[in-house]
Design an enzyme around this catalytic site. Sequence first.
Site, PDB file in Angstrom:
ATOM      1  N   GLU A 195     -54.140 -56.456 -24.369  1.00 31.37           N
ATOM      2  CA  GLU A 195     -52.813 -56.338 -23.787  1.00 31.37           C
ATOM      3  C   GLU A 195     -52.763 -55.171 -22.795  1.00 31.37           C
ATOM      4  OE1 GLU A 195     -49.113 -57.806 -26.120  1.00 31.37           O
ATOM      5  OE2 GLU A 195     -49.271 -55.651 -26.462  1.00 31.37           O
ATOM      6  N   GLU A 198     -54.600 -56.196 -19.707  1.00 24.67           N
ATOM      7  CA  GLU A 198     -53.773 -57.128 -18.936  1.00 24.67           C
ATOM      8  C   GLU A 198     -52.644 -56.371 -18.243  1.00 24.67           C
ATOM      9  OE1 GLU A 198     -51.842 -60.049 -21.356  1.00 24.67           O
ATOM     10  OE2 GLU A 198     -50.980 -61.111 -19.653  1.00 24.67           O
ATOM     11  N   CYS A 215     -46.437 -59.891 -29.441  1.00 25.15           N
ATOM     12  CA  CYS A 215     -46.943 -59.755 -30.817  1.00 25.15           C
ATOM     13  C   CYS A 215     -46.004 -60.378 -31.833  1.00 25.15           C
ATOM     14  CB  CYS A 215     -47.101 -58.289 -31.179  1.00 25.15           C
ATOM     15  SG  CYS A 215     -48.233 -57.449 -30.114  1.00 25.15           S
ATOM     16  N   SER A 235     -46.724 -61.325 -22.086  1.00 24.78           N
ATOM     17  CA  SER A 235     -48.178 -61.159 -22.124  1.00 24.78           C
ATOM     18  C   SER A 235     -48.795 -62.449 -22.635  1.00 24.78           C
ATOM     19  CB  SER A 235     -48.516 -60.010 -23.065  1.00 24.78           C
ATOM     20  OG  SER A 235     -49.852 -60.114 -23.461  1.00 24.78           O
ATOM     21  N   LYS A 274     -44.216 -66.029 -38.657  1.00 23.39           N
ATOM     22  CA  LYS A 274     -45.672 -66.230 -38.573  1.00 23.39           C
ATOM     23  C   LYS A 274     -46.061 -67.597 -39.124  1.00 23.39           C
ATOM     24  CE  LYS A 274     -47.336 -62.187 -37.079  1.00 23.39           C
ATOM     25  NZ  LYS A 274     -47.838 -62.131 -35.707  1.00 23.39           N
ATOM     26  N   GLU A 277     -45.853 -69.667 -36.199  1.00 25.28           N
ATOM     27  CA  GLU A 277     -46.902 -69.315 -35.233  1.00 25.28           C
ATOM     28  C   GLU A 277     -48.254 -69.907 -35.652  1.00 25.28           C
ATOM     29  OE1 GLU A 277     -47.694 -65.141 -33.172  1.00 25.28           O
ATOM     30  OE2 GLU A 277     -48.934 -65.414 -34.947  1.00 25.28           O
ATOM     31  N   GLU A 282     -51.608 -74.333 -30.047  1.00 26.83           N
ATOM     32  CA  GLU A 282     -52.579 -73.505 -29.312  1.00 26.83           C
ATOM     33  C   GLU A 282     -53.426 -72.652 -30.242  1.00 26.83           C
ATOM     34  OE1 GLU A 282     -48.748 -74.236 -27.460  1.00 26.83           O
ATOM     35  OE2 GLU A 282     -49.181 -72.747 -28.976  1.00 26.83           O
ATOM     36  N   CYS A 419     -41.847 -54.880 -37.915  1.00 25.52           N
ATOM     37  CA  CYS A 419     -42.391 -55.646 -39.043  1.00 25.52           C
ATOM     38  C   CYS A 419     -41.943 -55.054 -40.375  1.00 25.52           C
ATOM     39  CB  CYS A 419     -43.906 -55.640 -38.998  1.00 25.52           C
ATOM     40  SG  CYS A 419     -44.576 -56.169 -37.438  1.00 25.52           S
TER      41      CYS A 419
END
Lengths: 486, 434
Positions: A195, A198, A215, A235, A274, A277, A282, A419
């Site tokens: 990250e 990038e 994230c 990102s 999550k 996710e 992907e 989190c």
Amino acid sequence: MSGKTITRREFLRGGVCALFGAAAVSVFGKDFLSPETARASESASGVDTTSFSIARDVSKCIGCGKCVEMCSGRQGLDILKLAVRDGKPVSALKYAETLSESACIGCGQCARHCPSGAITVKDALSVVNAALNNANYQRVVWQFAPSAQHIIGEEFRVLTGADMSKKIASAVRKLGPRNLAFSTDFGADITIMEEATEFVNCFKRGEKKPFMTSCCPGWVNYVELTAPDMIPHLSSCKSPMEMLGALIKSYLPEKTGLSASEIFHVAVMPCTAKKYERAREEMTVDGVRAVDAVLTVTEFKNLLMSKGIDLASLPDGEYDSLFDGTSGAGRIFGATGGVCEAAMRTAYYLLTGQEPPTIEFTSLRGNDGVKTAEVTIDGETIRACAVNGIANVKDMIEDIRNGTCPYDFIEVMACRGGCSGGGGTPILFGDEGVRHRGLYQYDASSAVKSSHNNRTLSEIYAEYLSSPCSTVAETLLHTSYRSRKI
Amino acid sequence: MRRVFYIAALVCLLVATLSHVTALPVSAADGDAVILIDGKQASEYAEISKGAHTVAARSEAEIVCVAVYENGQFKAASFHAPLTYDFPDSGAEIALFCLDSAFRPLRDAVRVRQGAAFAKLVYSGAAVCYDLYNEDYPDFEDYTVRLKVVTDNGKIADIREIAGYRLNTQTPTNDVNAGLLADAAKTIPGVIITKQSANIAEADAVTGATCSSDAIARAVADALTHTPEPYEESSGEASAPIADGVYSGSAHCLTGYLNYMVDVDVTVKDGVVTEIQDRTLKTPMSSNDKVLYSVAWRSVSKGIAKAKMKADAFQSADGVTGATVSTAGINAAVRNALKTRSAATKESGDLYAPEGISLYARVYPVVAVKNNRIANIRIVPGKESDTEALEAFAGEIVASQSVAGLTWPDAIQDDAFSIANLTDQILYGKGVLK
């Protein structure tokens, strides 16, 4: 804890219930108590299981309104409302029939605060238990989120925020010899390398301004469902969990000579989003899912308790060595502002080749809604910002749309406290700072403080990934987003 | 198979004596308790307060109890059940109860006779009120009745200071129990004094408070087995009338879901309660309770202002149906204020309580912070938590000004951890705990 002795009153009550049960069977026939009938009545009452993260059973709702207070209040998402049914208040969806048709981001705060079990986190324990008993899996690999390592102690009479990573490592050993344990801190270190690289590239070229982190799966869901015009700013990095997952399903098999399908990979997260996710198209490596199951901290506690493992009384252990040498920067991912702070440490290094003069960005810490920091390099200033809680991002998005947003780097965490306040954690009765305390203490005492100083990671880059944002890294560690606007 | 139950002896001193007394013949018609002392009917026996004796009793449940009785004290006991009798897990408890009830009239007689030498004596006793069938009262919990019996020339003259406590504590029991006990205490002492026996008939018990009635009777029986104290005129007498002033008191509202604490300032003027003021702390309440509490408060405070009740005799002011728990809590806080007569003081410093929008903790702390130090921790208890032990534990936190390095006492480890962890959680963000 000693077993509860049955009192005379409970004994009699039990007897009465048993008698009633027996009477009911004799009067109504066997079907009265059969599971088939129960299941039929459940679906008739409308259990909504369309979300990957949570399930709703309105028949259990007591109308206390806590889910609405979280969803429309603290989180500002406006998915849930209080409706009136049969003259009583009841939790309901505001604009949709089912969760999958709503703009629910799966943050799980409603389920975390529901006292009656009407909204629950979708349970993955059965999948994990099946895998633990399935001999076809040569390895069961566990990864533990930074904050999860500091929160799980609360369930075992250890004060909030204490670092339980060494105990967790022993607990995984107790689950059987096939089990391997890693810390998601390593995934966070990879994320920062990718990250920050990038970001630095974009910053130099003046692209993607502002650059936004990816994230937090709740935030990514929010962008895709509600504000798809922010996708160009996101990102392309996967989350730390998925990055480590990708290595576990590619680098680990190469090292051990196993095939990726012989590895079952469980992630223990403070997060319910999550669970979505993990299931995204992907998030696969050569057609094999990178993460096979996501357990919340609470579910992991239930697993340990069901196996009779008292985490607090275990001896200290160590995580497996394949992905070790993790940095304090990886650990503070568990606190709001942590990703931003870790990224700034490495971005400074990438731009100047030197360590930043002060490693601690204290202005990014704490539990405020929006926190900022400035890093000046050769007269150029990077303006970094951490948004704490999805409710605070709305104004930020408006600023970006109007072109008045002054920031270069924006971290967004959907839950208050990051989190540490996630939907898969036990309820906290004050400031999330009490959990951050443990994370920052770990950072302060760790030998390695920045992700680019993680030696094991440097070796893996040299040996396997070549360099951050290389073609191999792009394939394994980066992803893409699409509008799912409702 | 013969079912013989040997209960661990009360005090195993004379086990050898037991072996030969188990053969004692105990026979009686069904439903009557018969007591044999050294093989003779109890009624034929004059004096058992001196020397060692073996005693056998046959209860209504056909359980035979054999005991050794030395100088007026039980030393050892064994129990025999008929073949057909199916003991539940709590058989030991039932057997003890049987023994207790079998001996009650005997002890009654012996003790009263002992006390005859004194003009007036005060005996203290206690009994536990176990309610087997409490479905109507979900708030009911087993509690201890403590009271004092005054004897005059060997006769029961008065039964006073009847009060209910939580099991094994000095903490008053909850308001439901206190109400039931008060109902029973209106008539049962009179019955016992008239009969001159703690053996009350079932018909004497107060309807709706059967268990409490029985507990009073058993506490009287218990009192008479203890060593008496000389009677003092002042004991139990009302002291000076309540002076004018402002008194403060608190009570817990045990809602069963989210308990909270009520604090009131009570103004007394010319011996009359004129006004109450709400000091209810920032304790978390469910939104439901907030509504119920505010409704109950409005009604009770208005009722108190109108009724002009005497401070000495304050019982309760009427509340609102549907807000029973809040009403009872406010009334209990007023009663406590008038009972303890502690002058109202504003709790020093800032008060912090867990601020999560929902609270499922069984117990939680309300912490007073002054000059960035923990000044005081109050415990808001759950239904069955050991408040005294928890307050002692909270004292440790106040003394050390830290929650680190504490150990959780065995008996209360879950609750103690909750108190420490919640204190940590609510104070860390305020910068009090590092």
